[in-house]
Write a protein that holds these residues in place. Structure first.
Motif, short mmCIF file in Angstrom:
data_model
loop_
_atom_site.label_atom_id
_atom_site.label_comp_id
_atom_site.label_asym_id
_atom_site.label_seq_id
_atom_site.Cartn_x
_atom_site.Cartn_y
_atom_site.Cartn_z
N SER A 165 0.80 -1.24 0.00
CA SER A 165 0.00 0.00 0.00
C SER A 165 0.83 1.29 0.00
O SER A 165 0.40 2.29 -0.59
CB SER A 165 -0.96 0.02 1.19
OG SER A 165 -1.71 -1.17 1.23
N ARG A 191 6.41 -9.64 7.15
CA ARG A 191 5.71 -9.54 8.44
C ARG A 191 6.30 -10.52 9.43
O ARG A 191 6.75 -11.60 9.04
CB ARG A 191 4.21 -9.83 8.27
CG ARG A 191 3.53 -8.73 7.52
CD ARG A 191 2.02 -8.90 7.49
NE ARG A 191 1.49 -8.06 6.40
CZ ARG A 191 0.22 -8.05 6.03
NH1 ARG A 191 -0.65 -8.81 6.66
NH2 ARG A 191 -0.16 -7.28 5.04
N GLN A 205 2.67 -9.44 -2.58
CA GLN A 205 1.34 -8.86 -2.70
C GLN A 205 1.20 -8.16 -4.04
O GLN A 205 2.20 -7.75 -4.64
CB GLN A 205 1.13 -7.79 -1.62
CG GLN A 205 0.69 -8.31 -0.28
CD GLN A 205 0.19 -7.19 0.62
OE1 GLN A 205 0.58 -6.05 0.47
NE2 GLN A 205 -0.68 -7.54 1.54
N GLU A 207 -1.31 -4.95 -5.16
CA GLU A 207 -2.41 -4.06 -4.79
C GLU A 207 -2.78 -3.21 -5.98
O GLU A 207 -1.96 -2.96 -6.86
CB GLU A 207 -1.99 -3.17 -3.61
CG GLU A 207 -1.75 -4.00 -2.37
CD GLU A 207 -1.81 -3.19 -1.09
OE1 GLU A 207 -2.23 -2.02 -1.13
OE2 GLU A 207 -1.44 -3.77 -0.05
N PHE A 245 -10.46 -2.19 7.05
CA PHE A 245 -9.06 -1.77 6.87
C PHE A 245 -9.02 -0.28 7.22
O PHE A 245 -9.97 0.44 6.90
CB PHE A 245 -8.58 -1.96 5.43
CG PHE A 245 -8.59 -3.40 4.99
CD1 PHE A 245 -7.61 -4.28 5.40
CD2 PHE A 245 -9.61 -3.87 4.16
CE1 PHE A 245 -7.62 -5.61 4.99
CE2 PHE A 245 -9.63 -5.20 3.75
CZ PHE A 245 -8.63 -6.07 4.17
N PHE A 247 -7.42 2.04 5.93
CA PHE A 247 -7.25 2.96 4.80
C PHE A 247 -8.42 2.94 3.83
O PHE A 247 -8.42 3.65 2.84
CB PHE A 247 -5.94 2.67 4.06
CG PHE A 247 -5.45 1.25 4.24
CD1 PHE A 247 -4.58 0.93 5.27
CD2 PHE A 247 -5.90 0.23 3.40
CE1 PHE A 247 -4.14 -0.38 5.47
CE2 PHE A 247 -5.46 -1.07 3.58
CZ PHE A 247 -4.58 -1.38 4.62
N THR A 248 -9.40 2.09 4.07
CA THR A 248 -10.58 2.08 3.20
C THR A 248 -11.86 2.15 4.04
O THR A 248 -11.90 1.65 5.16
CB THR A 248 -10.63 0.80 2.33
OG1 THR A 248 -10.37 -0.34 3.16
CG2 THR A 248 -9.61 0.84 1.20
N GLY A 279 -8.67 -8.34 -0.12
CA GLY A 279 -9.34 -7.28 0.63
C GLY A 279 -9.35 -6.02 -0.20
O GLY A 279 -8.52 -5.83 -1.08
N GLY A 280 -10.30 -5.17 0.08
CA GLY A 280 -10.36 -3.92 -0.68
C GLY A 280 -11.36 -2.97 -0.06
O GLY A 280 -11.82 -3.16 1.07
N ALA A 302 -9.48 0.70 -3.69
CA ALA A 302 -8.19 0.03 -3.58
C ALA A 302 -8.46 -1.43 -3.23
O ALA A 302 -9.50 -1.76 -2.65
CB ALA A 302 -7.33 0.68 -2.50
N PHE A 303 -7.55 -2.27 -3.62
CA PHE A 303 -7.67 -3.68 -3.23
C PHE A 303 -6.27 -4.26 -3.10
O PHE A 303 -5.30 -3.70 -3.65
CB PHE A 303 -8.49 -4.47 -4.26
CG PHE A 303 -7.87 -4.47 -5.63
CD1 PHE A 303 -6.93 -5.44 -5.98
CD2 PHE A 303 -8.22 -3.50 -6.57
CE1 PHE A 303 -6.35 -5.43 -7.25
CE2 PHE A 303 -7.63 -3.50 -7.84
CZ PHE A 303 -6.69 -4.46 -8.17
N GLY A 304 -6.16 -5.34 -2.37
CA GLY A 304 -4.85 -5.96 -2.22
C GLY A 304 -5.00 -7.45 -2.05
O GLY A 304 -5.95 -7.93 -1.43
#
Ligand code: PHE
Length: 337
Positions: A165, A191, A205, A207, A245, A247-248, A279-280, A302-304
């Motif tokens: 992101s 992570r 990932q 995104e 999330f 950020f969304t 996710g998005g 947005a999506f990831g």
């Protein structure tokens, strides 16, 4: 002496041995030399006769040694030529050709799909600032949701990015709030997880981000639907579930149907018949604002998704660690020419 010498010279087949014989007969302490040295003890009459004879013998031996040497050298040369001969009619040795890794292939496949829908591909640093990895994505310091992504910090302000992101935040920032953003960003993320069949401390990932005037949730759903069908098969369906999330807002998780039918009937991958793949959501107004976009004018989605997970689902790989172990028996199965 002569006959003995010639016999020995004939039987020798190595240069070294020949040289020894040369010393034995013709050297300073050699037999001929000592004969010549002993000349003083001979009578006047004997001297020319013996001298002549000795010289003759010396000559003969020297000549015979020379001839033998030529023969030995010729043989050595023949042998070498034979050994080094190249048979140009032999078939060549097979060359091992490499291939690209399954994950690379998947990334290219996904990139192609989104490029086809007008997205551009962006990349960003793997060592990221706290600001772009978290703060610019509406995750201020001490925000509890930071725990969702346990991080490897390098210094107080630098860490290995926990998701791709930050590339989106960077791209929006670089477009200065002036033009639409339509991008995807593939890349490695990190992570603090214990590695097991479904977790890896390093994974991939992809995104996506689409910011423009009048971008809606239905655009997200439509594009992801196309993506799912192209990636997993036209018979797949998608469903969106509410999620969270930072950020969304609103946020969703997307499942694809995983009913597999054959002549014997149908089987589902899970009891529900659905499996989560990404996710998005709609980009949080606060995130747009921080990146310099006016949230009353611009909206975005947005999506990831985890690339590894997509590859595992598509190819039936049951252990994420396979991607990183470099076991050729695994890797070569997916090589594409
Ligand atoms: N960055 C999120 C994650 O790594 C995925 C995501 C991206 C969710 C974009 C929503 C929008 O979990």
């Amino acid at each position: 002496i002569r006959n003995e010498a010639i016999e020995k010279i004939q039987s020798v087949d190595e240069i070294k041995k020949l040289q020894k014989l040369k010393v034995t007969y013709l050297g300073k302490k050699g037999s001929i030399t000592s004969v010549l040295r002993g000349m003083g003890k001979l009578t006047k009459e004997e001297r020319p006769v013996i001298g002549k004879l000795a010289n003759k013998v010396q000559e003969t031996i020297a000549q015979s040694i020379q001839e033998k040497q030529a023969i030995i050298e010729q043989k050595a040369m023949d042998k070498q030529l034979q050994e080094e001969a190249i048979d140009v009619t032999l078939p060549g040795r097979p060359i091992q050709v490499g291939g690209s890794h399954l994950l690379t292939n998947i990334v290219h496949e996904i990139e192609d799909l989104f490029i086809g829908m007008g997205f551009e591909v962006k990349e960003g640093p793997q060592v990221e600032t706290d600001y772009y990895n978290f703060e610019a994505l509406n995750l201020p310091k001490n925000h509890p949701a930071r725990d969702m992504q346990d991080s490897f910090y390098i210094t107080n302000e630098l860490l290995l990015r926990t998701h791709t992101s930050p590339v989106q935040a960077r791209t929006m920032r670089s477009y200065k709030g002036e033009k639409p953003v339509k991008m995807i960003c593939p890349g490695v993320v990190y992570r603090r997880d214990s590695d097991d069949a479904t977790h890896s401390h390093q994974f991939n990932q992809i995104e996506g981000l689409y910011v423009d005037k009048d971008v809606r949730m239905s655009d997200l759903k439509g594009m992801l639907n196309i993506f799912a069908k192209k990636m997993f098969g036209e018979d797949r369906e998608i469903r969106l579930r509410p999620s969270f999330f930072p950020f969304t807002e609103p946020s969703v998780e997307m499942d694809i149907s995983c009913k597999v039918c054959s002549g014997k009937g149908c089987s589902v991958c899970k009891k529900t018949g659905w499996i989560e793949i990404l996710g998005g959501g709609m980009v949080h107004p606060h995130v747009l604002e921080m990146a310099g976009y006016e949230p009353n004018v611009y909206t975005g989605f947005a999506f990831g998704m985890g690339t590894d997970r997509i590859a595992m689902l598509k190819y039936g790989v049951n252990d994420i660690r396979q991607f990183y172990m470099n076991d050729k028996r695994f890797i070569t199965q997916y090589h594409q020419a």
